[in-house]
Design a protein around this motif. Sequence first.
Motif, short mmCIF file in Angstrom:
data_model
loop_
_atom_site.label_atom_id
_atom_site.label_comp_id
_atom_site.label_asym_id
_atom_site.label_seq_id
_atom_site.Cartn_x
_atom_site.Cartn_y
_atom_site.Cartn_z
N ASP A 26 0.70 -1.18 -0.30
CA ASP A 26 -0.43 -0.37 -0.01
C ASP A 26 0.82 1.46 -0.21
O ASP A 26 1.05 2.13 -0.54
CB ASP A 26 -1.26 0.06 1.08
N GLU A 29 2.00 2.69 -3.70
CA GLU A 29 1.41 3.21 -3.64
C GLU A 29 0.85 4.42 -3.92
O GLU A 29 1.14 4.69 -4.74
CB GLU A 29 -0.37 1.93 -4.10
N GLU A 30 0.62 4.88 -2.61
CA GLU A 30 1.05 5.66 -1.87
C GLU A 30 1.76 6.40 -3.11
O GLU A 30 1.30 7.99 -2.67
CB GLU A 30 0.80 5.74 -0.49
N GLU A 33 1.69 7.45 -6.49
CA GLU A 33 0.67 8.32 -6.52
C GLU A 33 0.67 9.95 -6.14
O GLU A 33 0.49 10.98 -6.09
CB GLU A 33 -0.38 7.93 -6.20
N ALA A 45 5.90 2.61 -8.40
CA ALA A 45 5.10 1.97 -9.32
C ALA A 45 5.80 0.71 -9.73
O ALA A 45 5.22 -0.59 -9.24
CB ALA A 45 4.49 2.29 -10.05
N HIS A 48 6.54 -1.22 -6.19
CA HIS A 48 5.18 -1.32 -5.62
C HIS A 48 4.06 -3.43 -5.54
O HIS A 48 4.17 -3.83 -6.15
CB HIS A 48 4.30 -0.15 -6.09
N GLU A 49 4.80 -3.41 -7.76
CA GLU A 49 4.80 -4.28 -8.44
C GLU A 49 5.49 -5.81 -7.10
O GLU A 49 5.23 -6.69 -7.77
CB GLU A 49 4.45 -4.49 -9.87
#
Length: 162
Positions: A26, A29-30, A33, A45, A48-49
């Motif tokens: 999470d 991702e934040e 963004e 990003a 994140h993956e």
Amino acid sequence: MCANNLDELFEDGLKHVYYAEQQLVDATEELAESTTDDELAEAFAEHHEETKEQVERLESVFEEIDATPEAEPDHAVDGLIENHEDFVNQDPDDHVLDRFNIAAGQKSEHYEIAAYGNLIPLADQLGIDVADTLEATLREEQDALDELSAFGEEFDYGQIDE
């Protein structure tokens, strides 16, 4: 939980890093963004993956040791996330937030590197055949730290208004 032997210590360490990785799914991702620099946002990003894959990899380690994947809350990780949320809630300038995000990412990578760096020799000492799996994640964390460090070194401080 208090570990009474090295097997319990290893499993407890797995639970903590499993929690960390779940929380960081999470958090990355934040970071992606909330970052305005496109290249940096893309790096977050991608990580994140990668972090989602790391969670799955840890689940395979739990399976390998015949343990149910279980997350043990970790105050250090919670503190890093809370610190980021507090900073974001102060509504900083976008460029300042980008620089803060680099530091936040670096801090979490250092934590993860330490966690995996402790689990790998413990697994070897216990004769648990998961070191290669854990080392794959450790290499990814080190690569992510190197990438964030490069962003930090190249950061344009001239855009920050005093």
